[in-house]
Scaffold this motif. Sequence first.
Motif, PDB file in Angstrom:
ATOM      1  N   LEU A 145      28.078  11.071  26.899  1.00 20.93           N
ATOM      2  CA  LEU A 145      26.836  10.411  27.313  1.00 20.93           C
ATOM      3  C   LEU A 145      27.081   9.636  28.601  1.00 20.93           C
ATOM      4  O   LEU A 145      27.963   8.759  28.651  1.00 20.93           O
ATOM      5  CB  LEU A 145      26.333   9.443  26.229  1.00 20.93           C
ATOM      6  CG  LEU A 145      26.028  10.030  24.839  1.00 20.93           C
ATOM      7  CD1 LEU A 145      27.288   9.987  23.953  1.00 20.93           C
ATOM      8  CD2 LEU A 145      24.909   9.247  24.157  1.00 20.93           C
ATOM      9  N   ALA A 186      22.034   6.807  18.286  1.00 25.91           N
ATOM     10  CA  ALA A 186      21.014   7.663  18.924  1.00 25.91           C
ATOM     11  C   ALA A 186      20.145   8.288  17.852  1.00 25.91           C
ATOM     12  O   ALA A 186      20.656   8.919  16.924  1.00 25.91           O
ATOM     13  CB  ALA A 186      21.677   8.749  19.758  1.00 25.91           C
ATOM     14  N   SER A 245      20.552  13.613  23.482  1.00 25.15           N
ATOM     15  CA  SER A 245      21.326  12.421  23.110  1.00 25.15           C
ATOM     16  C   SER A 245      21.712  12.368  21.644  1.00 25.15           C
ATOM     17  O   SER A 245      22.711  11.742  21.286  1.00 25.15           O
ATOM     18  CB  SER A 245      20.557  11.150  23.470  1.00 25.15           C
ATOM     19  OG  SER A 245      19.303  11.100  22.816  1.00 25.15           O
ATOM     20  N   ALA A 285      21.565   9.072  30.616  1.00 28.51           N
ATOM     21  CA  ALA A 285      20.670   8.015  30.137  1.00 28.51           C
ATOM     22  C   ALA A 285      20.363   6.986  31.219  1.00 28.51           C
ATOM     23  O   ALA A 285      21.182   6.110  31.515  1.00 28.51           O
ATOM     24  CB  ALA A 285      21.286   7.329  28.917  1.00 28.51           C
ATOM     25  N   CYS A 303      24.715  14.396  28.020  1.00 25.47           N
ATOM     26  CA  CYS A 303      23.372  13.861  28.245  1.00 25.47           C
ATOM     27  C   CYS A 303      23.457  12.775  29.308  1.00 25.47           C
ATOM     28  O   CYS A 303      24.562  12.371  29.726  1.00 25.47           O
ATOM     29  CB  CYS A 303      22.728  13.335  26.960  1.00 25.47           C
ATOM     30  SG  CYS A 303      23.340  11.737  26.400  1.00 25.47           S
TER      31      CYS A 303
END
Length: 428
Positions: free
Chosen positions: A205, A231, A199, A163, A161
């Motif tokens: 991540l 998360a 997430s 962020a 993911c």
Amino acid sequence: MGSLGGSGGKVGLPALDVAFAFPQATPASLFPPAVSDYYQFDDLLTDEEKALRKKVRGIMEKEIAPIMTEYWEKAEFPFHAIPSLASLGLAGSTTKGYGCPGLSLTASAIAIAEVARVDASCSTFVLVHSSLAMSTIALCGSEAQKQKYLPSLAQFKTVGCWALTEPDYGSDASSLRTAATKVPGGWHLDGQKRWIGNSTFADVLIILARNADTNQLNGFIVKKGAPGLKATKIENKIGLRMVQNGDIILNKVFVPEEDRLTGINSFQDINKVLAMSRIMVAWQPIGISMGVFDICHRYLKERKQFGAPLAAFQLNQEKLVRMLGNIQAMLLIGWRLCKLYESGKMTPGHASLGKAWTSRKAREVVSLGRELLGGNGILADFLVAKAFCDLEPIFSYEGTYDINSLVTGREITGIASFKPAVLTKSRL
């Protein structure tokens, strides 16, 4: 007094299967053939690109179409379908080596459109994993990081993911506040992220944070289960319901120095990733529109009213043709955008206009599709209502329509207009 309907609280019998309840039209779980390539766009593609398109289309229609409505309604991700999505061969897209497919950008884009044609949530899952998480490691990571992380991500043995967005910083993402503080052997990350796809279950991540010393943005690879990392799922979305968007809280999360992405030292470095991913996102509305057209085309020939199929009525034909015209233009815009990127000529304004324009035109396509299906246009079973909802988050993510318009506007005028003009005191 007993509870209504027993322990589940539901009254009455379960719903009829849609094929029995509405036998006049085929449900979307049996996906229709592709009929939207009216201007023979396929002629612009290489044999390899055509073969990939055919492969992705077949897997999506056979393996994803039958399950998508159920999981969309439950707002759950179909983890058992990850092997099917892995078999598409799209993870890592244009990256060469490390187990990645080394596709042309055009091939990657048309493949994502084929995924979105059947299910937009699956296309977003793949994009977040591949065009954001993996591309960041490929473009901004060290050789050791590429060798360590990319091979398993390329096979979906691990999921990534990315962020950037925070509760207070969406469009104004370059002002983010999540902090990276240097400590012996690495870094401490503190802050909060929001709307981060994948997430809640991602193994890897990519966290973007502000260096407390330099005040510039840096990137970090954080592993699932790191102490201080939390998360949680964002509930109650109306679109992309299968995508698990999450809130991330970082409380002194330690990241060893070896997991800092050495190629990210400013927001401009992040823009290298966003430039490519924005092209891919521009192809999601194209794919969604193709799927809606295909469903409507079949439905209007099957559904009869006033003694004739709906396809026989002039108003309906005009709407179908308007949808079809939009799709031809969207395909050509998307294709040209890929060619500009591949030739090194694409600017940020080009990518932003493509994403803004395709998502706006797709809004008209899905709206017309919803009209054409009448009452069935509000049922996820017939795809169009689902696609109608799924387009809304895409209209806003990777730059809202307005922000992307301003990126292009800045490029063509030389004037940045992101911040409002200073308000003068009213004399009234």
